[in-house]
Design a protein around this motif. Structure first.
Motif, PDB file in Angstrom:
ATOM      1  N   PRO A  69      86.342  11.282 -51.271  1.00 36.60           N
ATOM      2  CA  PRO A  69      84.999  11.798 -51.009  1.00 36.60           C
ATOM      3  C   PRO A  69      85.076  13.186 -50.379  1.00 36.60           C
ATOM      4  CG  PRO A  69      85.579  10.112 -49.405  1.00 36.60           C
ATOM      5  CD  PRO A  69      86.656  10.091 -50.441  1.00 36.60           C
ATOM      6  N   PRO A  70      83.999  13.958 -50.485  1.00 42.84           N
ATOM      7  CA  PRO A  70      84.003  15.293 -49.865  1.00 42.84           C
ATOM      8  C   PRO A  70      84.254  15.209 -48.365  1.00 42.84           C
ATOM      9  CG  PRO A  70      82.125  15.026 -51.328  1.00 42.84           C
ATOM     10  CD  PRO A  70      82.742  13.676 -51.187  1.00 42.84           C
ATOM     11  N   ALA A  71      84.901  16.236 -47.827  1.00 40.33           N
ATOM     12  CA  ALA A  71      85.157  16.278 -46.391  1.00 40.33           C
ATOM     13  C   ALA A  71      83.827  16.294 -45.634  1.00 40.33           C
ATOM     14  CB  ALA A  71      85.978  17.515 -46.044  1.00 40.33           C
ATOM     15  N   ALA A  72      83.826  15.677 -44.455  1.00 39.25           N
ATOM     16  CA  ALA A  72      82.590  15.580 -43.680  1.00 39.25           C
ATOM     17  C   ALA A  72      82.263  16.859 -42.938  1.00 39.25           C
ATOM     18  CB  ALA A  72      82.704  14.422 -42.689  1.00 39.25           C
ATOM     19  N   GLU A  73      83.286  17.651 -42.588  1.00 34.14           N
ATOM     20  CA  GLU A  73      83.084  18.868 -41.817  1.00 34.14           C
ATOM     21  C   GLU A  73      82.986  20.084 -42.736  1.00 34.14           C
ATOM     22  OE1 GLU A  73      82.545  19.033 -38.583  1.00 34.14           O
ATOM     23  OE2 GLU A  73      82.714  16.852 -38.406  1.00 34.14           O
ATOM     24  N   ALA A  74      82.099  21.011 -42.390  1.00 33.74           N
ATOM     25  CA  ALA A  74      81.797  22.138 -43.272  1.00 33.74           C
ATOM     26  C   ALA A  74      83.021  22.975 -43.602  1.00 33.74           C
ATOM     27  CB  ALA A  74      80.721  23.018 -42.636  1.00 33.74           C
ATOM     28  N   ARG A  77      85.303  21.237 -45.861  1.00 37.02           N
ATOM     29  CA  ARG A  77      84.759  21.065 -47.206  1.00 37.02           C
ATOM     30  C   ARG A  77      84.745  22.381 -47.985  1.00 37.02           C
ATOM     31  NH1 ARG A  77      79.125  18.004 -48.461  1.00 37.02           N
ATOM     32  NH2 ARG A  77      80.300  16.377 -47.384  1.00 37.02           N
ATOM     33  N   GLU A  80      86.871  23.096 -50.978  1.00 38.62           N
ATOM     34  CA  GLU A  80      86.689  22.194 -52.109  1.00 38.62           C
ATOM     35  C   GLU A  80      85.826  22.834 -53.205  1.00 38.62           C
ATOM     36  OE1 GLU A  80      85.162  18.463 -50.744  1.00 38.62           O
ATOM     37  OE2 GLU A  80      86.771  18.170 -49.271  1.00 38.62           O
TER      38      GLU A  80
END
Length: 243
Positions: A69-74, A77, A80
């Motif tokens: 899943p996409p990373a939670a922190e900006a 992320r 990506e």
């Protein structure tokens, strides 16, 4: 080369085909492979022909099965998204023109790369939109490809509304070059490719180079660059040959 992106050399033309008919999307891996092919296309080719195996040109970005899943922190992320942004940059930076053939739905990433093509042919049955906001995603990725291709009012109308527009309206907004009846699309694309590839290579490269560089210059710089490039290209041996 992956099965999801077909890259075929056809004389002086490099054929690149988005080959994901299961969902007509493009993954980050496909985008990265696409970028690599576009950036080195000049080594073997005078133009790139970009199309999809259909029925739609591209319905947007997709994640491959099994991807985390996409990373939670900006800031974690942010990298990506590199594959997508890099593919936009590759189209702008390509030394040879990219010709797009657009059919079916052209959505999100598809609309972005349609606008980034140097010449594009849309079927009269093609439709275009920017659907990201309907998924609670702000479509600045797509907008970064359109900001110097389409006027700001049109971009914001498409981004906020997410409505589909037809090919004629896409042409009016500057997303595509021309609209062709679906039944004659392949023939018209082939005709244009034949014409383009009959031109001297220095002129093909020079025209793309000028429009890649000049818009970032001030008025005098753009004029002086045109003067210099005009002299360089038109004195080349290839331009003096009869074709």
């Amino acid at each position: 080369m992956s099965e999801q992106l077909k890259i075929e050399q056809d004389g002086r033309l490099l054929r690149v085909t988005l080959n994901r008919p299961s969902d007509n999307g493009i993954s980050d891996a496909m985008a990265a492979e696409f970028s690599a092919a576009i950036l080195k296309a000049h080594e073997t080719s005078d133009a790139v022909l970009l199309r999809s195996c259909g029925p739609d040109f591209c319905t947007g970005r997709v994640r491959d099965p099994g991807m985390p899943p996409p990373a939670a922190e900006a800031y974690a992320r942010r990298p990506e998204y590199n594959a997508i942004f890099d593919s936009y940059k590759a189209m702008r930076s390509s030394q040879v023109p990219v010709i797009g053939v657009l059919e079916g739905r052209v959505m999100g990433f598809g609309t972005a790369i349609a606008a980034l093509c140097d010449v594009s042919f849309a079927s009269d049955a093609a439709t275009f939109n920017i659907p990201e906001i309907t998924h609670n995603v702000m479509p600045t990725m797509v907008m970064s490809a359109l900001y110097d291709r389409v006027n700001r009012n049109a971009i914001l109308w498409m981004a906020y509304g997410a409505d589909f527009i037809d090919a004629e309206r896409a042409m009016a907004l500057g997303i595509v070059s021309t609209v062709v009846p679906a039944a004659g699309l392949d023939a018209e694309v082939q005709r244009f490719c034949d014409v383009l590839l009959s031109r001297p290579r220095p002129a093909i490269l020079g025209l793309k180079e000028y429009l890649r560089v000049a818009p970032r210059m001030d008025e005098q710089g753009a004029i002086d660059y045109a003067r210099s490039l005009h002299s360089i290209v038109n004195t080349s041996a290839e331009m003096k040959k009869k074709h």
